[in-house]
Design a protein around this motif. Structure first.
Motif, PDB file in Angstrom:
ATOM      1  N   VAL A  79     -10.344   5.374   5.682  1.00  0.00           N
ATOM      2  CA  VAL A  79     -10.462   6.783   6.084  1.00  0.00           C
ATOM      3  C   VAL A  79      -9.040   7.328   6.184  1.00  0.00           C
ATOM      4  CG1 VAL A  79     -11.391   8.377   7.806  1.00  0.00           C
ATOM      5  CG2 VAL A  79     -12.510   6.158   7.403  1.00  0.00           C
ATOM      6  N   GLN A  80      -8.744   8.326   5.368  1.00  0.00           N
ATOM      7  CA  GLN A  80      -7.350   8.770   5.274  1.00  0.00           C
ATOM      8  C   GLN A  80      -7.266  10.258   4.981  1.00  0.00           C
ATOM      9  OE1 GLN A  80      -5.175   7.172   1.903  1.00  0.00           O
ATOM     10  NE2 GLN A  80      -3.247   7.156   3.017  1.00  0.00           N
ATOM     11  N   GLU A  81      -6.268  10.860   5.558  1.00  0.00           N
ATOM     12  CA  GLU A  81      -5.950  12.256   5.323  1.00  0.00           C
ATOM     13  C   GLU A  81      -5.660  12.429   3.812  1.00  0.00           C
ATOM     14  OE1 GLU A  81      -4.831  15.533   5.009  1.00  0.00           O
ATOM     15  OE2 GLU A  81      -2.893  14.547   5.003  1.00  0.00           O
ATOM     16  N   SER A  82      -6.202  13.479   3.185  1.00  0.00           N
ATOM     17  CA  SER A  82      -6.138  13.502   1.719  1.00  0.00           C
ATOM     18  C   SER A  82      -4.753  13.787   1.145  1.00  0.00           C
ATOM     19  CB  SER A  82      -7.146  14.498   1.161  1.00  0.00           C
ATOM     20  OG  SER A  82      -6.736  15.804   1.452  1.00  0.00           O
ATOM     21  N   ALA A  83      -3.944  14.628   1.827  1.00  0.00           N
ATOM     22  CA  ALA A  83      -2.617  14.928   1.271  1.00  0.00           C
ATOM     23  C   ALA A  83      -1.790  13.647   1.171  1.00  0.00           C
ATOM     24  CB  ALA A  83      -1.906  15.951   2.155  1.00  0.00           C
ATOM     25  N   SER A  84      -1.979  12.748   2.157  1.00  0.00           N
ATOM     26  CA  SER A  84      -1.230  11.479   2.175  1.00  0.00           C
ATOM     27  C   SER A  84      -1.455  10.660   0.914  1.00  0.00           C
ATOM     28  CB  SER A  84      -1.703  10.619   3.346  1.00  0.00           C
ATOM     29  OG  SER A  84      -1.430  11.254   4.542  1.00  0.00           O
ATOM     30  N   MET A  85      -2.579  10.896   0.254  1.00  0.00           N
ATOM     31  CA  MET A  85      -2.899  10.093  -0.933  1.00  0.00           C
ATOM     32  C   MET A  85      -2.014  10.457  -2.124  1.00  0.00           C
ATOM     33  SD  MET A  85      -7.007  10.095  -0.636  1.00  0.00           S
ATOM     34  CE  MET A  85      -7.808   9.925   0.958  1.00  0.00           C
ATOM     35  N   LEU A  86      -1.255  11.544  -1.984  1.00  0.00           N
ATOM     36  CA  LEU A  86      -0.355  11.908  -3.078  1.00  0.00           C
ATOM     37  C   LEU A  86       0.718  10.823  -3.272  1.00  0.00           C
ATOM     38  CD1 LEU A  86       0.262  14.093  -5.167  1.00  0.00           C
ATOM     39  CD2 LEU A  86       1.743  15.195  -3.483  1.00  0.00           C
ATOM     40  N   ALA A  87       1.102  10.154  -2.189  1.00  0.00           N
ATOM     41  CA  ALA A  87       2.136   9.111  -2.301  1.00  0.00           C
ATOM     42  C   ALA A  87       1.663   8.005  -3.260  1.00  0.00           C
ATOM     43  CB  ALA A  87       2.453   8.532  -0.924  1.00  0.00           C
ATOM     44  N   GLY A  88       0.421   7.547  -3.067  1.00  0.00           N
ATOM     45  CA  GLY A  88      -0.125   6.494  -3.941  1.00  0.00           C
ATOM     46  C   GLY A  88      -0.330   7.010  -5.360  1.00  0.00           C
ATOM     47  N   ALA A  89      -0.758   8.281  -5.459  1.00  0.00           N
ATOM     48  CA  ALA A  89      -1.003   8.853  -6.793  1.00  0.00           C
ATOM     49  C   ALA A  89       0.307   8.916  -7.582  1.00  0.00           C
ATOM     50  CB  ALA A  89      -1.625  10.236  -6.651  1.00  0.00           C
ATOM     51  N   ILE A  90       1.408   9.212  -6.898  1.00  0.00           N
ATOM     52  CA  ILE A  90       2.705   9.264  -7.591  1.00  0.00           C
ATOM     53  C   ILE A  90       3.160   7.845  -7.958  1.00  0.00           C
ATOM     54  CG2 ILE A  90       5.169   9.787  -7.227  1.00  0.00           C
ATOM     55  CD1 ILE A  90       4.150  12.435  -5.956  1.00  0.00           C
ATOM     56  N   ALA A  91       2.942   6.903  -7.046  1.00  0.00           N
ATOM     57  CA  ALA A  91       3.281   5.503  -7.366  1.00  0.00           C
ATOM     58  C   ALA A  91       2.529   5.069  -8.626  1.00  0.00           C
ATOM     59  CB  ALA A  91       2.932   4.597  -6.192  1.00  0.00           C
ATOM     60  N   GLN A  92       1.282   5.447  -8.706  1.00  0.00           N
ATOM     61  CA  GLN A  92       0.463   5.102  -9.881  1.00  0.00           C
ATOM     62  C   GLN A  92       1.115   5.627 -11.164  1.00  0.00           C
ATOM     63  OE1 GLN A  92      -3.507   4.472  -9.624  1.00  0.00           O
ATOM     64  NE2 GLN A  92      -2.871   3.574 -11.566  1.00  0.00           N
ATOM     65  N   GLN A  93       1.615   6.862 -11.102  1.00  0.00           N
ATOM     66  CA  GLN A  93       2.253   7.456 -12.279  1.00  0.00           C
ATOM     67  C   GLN A  93       3.528   6.711 -12.657  1.00  0.00           C
ATOM     68  OE1 GLN A  93       1.099   9.976 -14.161  1.00  0.00           O
ATOM     69  NE2 GLN A  93      -0.701   9.977 -12.857  1.00  0.00           N
ATOM     70  N   VAL A  94       4.402   6.490 -11.668  1.00  0.00           N
ATOM     71  CA  VAL A  94       5.713   5.953 -12.045  1.00  0.00           C
ATOM     72  C   VAL A  94       5.679   4.452 -12.309  1.00  0.00           C
ATOM     73  CG1 VAL A  94       6.941   7.759 -10.793  1.00  0.00           C
ATOM     74  CG2 VAL A  94       6.635   5.556  -9.712  1.00  0.00           C
ATOM     75  N   LEU A  95       4.681   3.771 -11.792  1.00  0.00           N
ATOM     76  CA  LEU A  95       4.675   2.309 -11.958  1.00  0.00           C
ATOM     77  C   LEU A  95       3.752   1.843 -13.076  1.00  0.00           C
ATOM     78  CD1 LEU A  95       4.685   1.320  -8.164  1.00  0.00           C
ATOM     79  CD2 LEU A  95       6.627   1.346  -9.739  1.00  0.00           C
ATOM     80  N   SER A  96       3.091   2.792 -13.734  1.00  0.00           N
ATOM     81  CA  SER A  96       2.063   2.378 -14.697  1.00  0.00           C
ATOM     82  C   SER A  96       2.668   1.552 -15.840  1.00  0.00           C
ATOM     83  CB  SER A  96       1.303   3.580 -15.233  1.00  0.00           C
ATOM     84  OG  SER A  96       2.223   4.459 -15.824  1.00  0.00           O
ATOM     85  N   HIS A  97       3.941   1.763 -16.171  1.00  0.00           N
ATOM     86  CA  HIS A  97       4.525   0.996 -17.277  1.00  0.00           C
ATOM     87  C   HIS A  97       5.262  -0.262 -16.804  1.00  0.00           C
ATOM     88  CE1 HIS A  97       7.765   3.591 -15.915  1.00  0.00           C
ATOM     89  NE2 HIS A  97       8.588   2.690 -16.369  1.00  0.00           N
ATOM     90  N   HIS A  98       5.308  -0.477 -15.477  1.00  0.00           N
ATOM     91  CA  HIS A  98       5.970  -1.694 -14.974  1.00  0.00           C
ATOM     92  C   HIS A  98       5.009  -2.869 -15.054  1.00  0.00           C
ATOM     93  CE1 HIS A  98       9.768  -0.557 -12.943  1.00  0.00           C
ATOM     94  NE2 HIS A  98       9.252   0.637 -13.085  1.00  0.00           N
ATOM     95  N   THR A  99       5.495  -3.999 -15.521  1.00  0.00           N
ATOM     96  CA  THR A  99       4.573  -5.132 -15.582  1.00  0.00           C
ATOM     97  C   THR A  99       4.465  -5.837 -14.230  1.00  0.00           C
ATOM     98  OG1 THR A  99       6.395  -6.329 -16.537  1.00  0.00           O
ATOM     99  CG2 THR A  99       4.674  -5.626 -18.053  1.00  0.00           C
TER     100      THR A  99
END
Ligand code: SAM
Length: 439
Positions: A79-99
């Motif tokens: 259960v989490q405040e929705s704006a806070s999920m932007l941090a994980g969403a950005i991590a997903q973007q920048v780390l998608s090419h890291h093995t």
């Protein structure tokens, strides 16, 4: 919302802040949002609608009693405040090419964003969830254990330890900084009583210190996400400008504008979430990138763990997902860790681990009481319970329906593993952790 005049005055000076819209909100009335654990659940157990920047999140139509839902205890959602999920969403973007991304969540308790980061990097990366305040550790450990990733360790260190001891180690650092908390006033109107201009200044200075102290731990080319749950510029935009000035970092927030286009600030340096413009509380987030420079990463000494050779694995371990894992012997038992990160983990001396499996006692393997919660765990002997019995299991009940066969059983609810029991004769031992028992 009834705001005292000194807070009204303070808010009226923040550009892009609509004081009237904020005051028209009802105190204590806030949306309920859950984010699913993709390793445990693929559909929301409750009716709701999606948010833009996180596909696994649902804004629920009603607030359920989560304490009565075994899936919540099993870490199947958070259960989490929705704006806070932007941090994980950005991590997903920048780390998608890291093995094999290595991530530090510097200010991690109670662990909302850590659980999200753990999902983003599972199973190839590794997350260090750090919390400097001792009393906030147990809830961080509990939330991470329930989430179930073995690619996680917790630490209790000052930011400067990372800057000095793990230079250029991390691909991504999240600094979800302690702040004056203006964005939580609707949810917790009492927070207003603790607010003062002096505290804003104190927080702003502390945030500067925290980011400057940890900056050395970021890899050249790596990303640092800075966030607060407050509205004033001094803890937000002004600090971001200070970080860029002092470190030479590039503010790259606008590269992620597509994730929440209506929330980016006028100068495009940060996202601003306000509770009057969406199903969220107040939040600010900016993304900084470290310029490429010569690599000075510290050579970590060899890992000095005793490794358990696979020939010694008892058949009990075939229930766990141990791909690309090493098993090491630690004082808390056998721990599964991604092989690649052993030297770093040795250097960190974690306060706890995500992947504690259990321990050998003579010829028997005794599972650690939370190990059935690990991602990828496939129980050999599952005992599926209905809602009523699953809640009794979570209360520590030992008079559960017997399966009739002796030995270790995994309690499951809707096929999601919860924990261990052991049938001995016509009784049962319940291993759901005592500190987590439902009252
Ligand atoms: N990231 C967490 C989450 O999503 O669940 C919330 C973190 S909370 C906003 C900020 C955290 O910073 C608190 O847990 C607090 O104990 C910690 N903290 C306080 N002072 C600190 C300091 N000087 N350095 C690092 N962390 C600090």
């Amino acid at each position: 919302m009834n705001l005292p005049s000194h807070i009204q005055q303070h808010f009226s000076q923040i550009p892009e802040f609509d004081l009237e819209a904020f005051e028209s909100l009802e105190a204590g009335n806030f949306p309920t949002i859950i984010r699913l654990n993709p390793g445990k659940l693929n559909a929301s157990p409750y009716q709701g609608f999606n948010i833009q920047h996180e596909a696994s999140a649902f804004v629920l139509n009603e607030r359920p009693n989560f304490g009565n839902d075994p899936l919540w205890h099993a870490g199947a959602y958070y259960v989490q405040e929705s704006a806070s999920m932007l941090a994980g969403a950005i991590a997903q973007q920048v780390l998608s090419h890291h093995t094999q991304p290595l991530v530090l969540d510097l200010c991690a308790a109670p662990g909302g964003k850590s659980t999200h980061l753990a999902s983003v990097i599972h199973p190839h990366g590794f997350l260090v969830a750090n919390e400097v305040i001792q009393s906030r550790h147990s809830i961080l450990k509990e939330n991470l254990k329930k989430w179930g990733s073995d690619a996680v360790a917790t630490t209790q260190r000052d930011p400067e330890w990372f800057g000095e001891q793990t230079p250029h180690a991390f691909d991504f650092i999240l600094v979800d900084a302690p702040c004056s908390g203006e964005g939580l006033f609707r949810r917790d109107p009492k927070a207003m009583e603790e607010w003062s201009e002096a505290n804003v200044n104190l927080c702003s200075a502390r945030q500067k210190r925290i980011v400057m102290d940890v900056w050395g731990a970021l890899k050249p080319g790596g990303f640092l996400v800075y966030s607060t749950c407050t509205f004033n510029r001094s803890e937000n935009e002004d600090n971001v400008a200070f970080f860029a000035e002092e470190t030479g970092a590039v503010v790259v927030t606008s590269q992620f504008e597509f994730l929440a286009p209506e929330r980016i600030n006028a100068e495009k340096t940060g996202f601003r979430f306000t509770p009057y413009s969406g199903p969220n509380e107040g939040f600010f987030l900016a993304v900084l990138q470290k310029p490429e420079e010569s690599l000075k990463s510290k050579k970590m000494g060899p890992a000095k763990w005793t490794e358990v050779k696979s020939e010694k694995f008892p058949s009990f371990l075939s229930q766990f997902s141990l791909n690309e894992r090493k098993i090491i012997e630690t004082p808390v038992g056998w721990v599964s860790v991604p092989a690649e990160f052993l030297p770093l983990i040795h250097h960190l001396k974690p306060s706890s681990w995500g992947g504690i499996l259990g321990t050998m006692k003579g010829k028997d393997f005794i599972p650690e009481e939370t190990s059935a919660l690990l991602l990828g765990f496939q129980p050999e002997n599952a005992l599926e319970l209905d809602l009523e019995w699953a809640l009794k299991f979570l209360q520590g009940e030992t008079q559960l329906p017997l399966s009739g066969t002796q030995g270790w059983k995994t309690i499951t609810y809707q096929n999601v593993p919860l924990g261990w029991v052991k049938e001995i004769g016509n009784r049962m031992n319940n291993y759901w952790p005592k500190g987590w028992r439902k009252r």
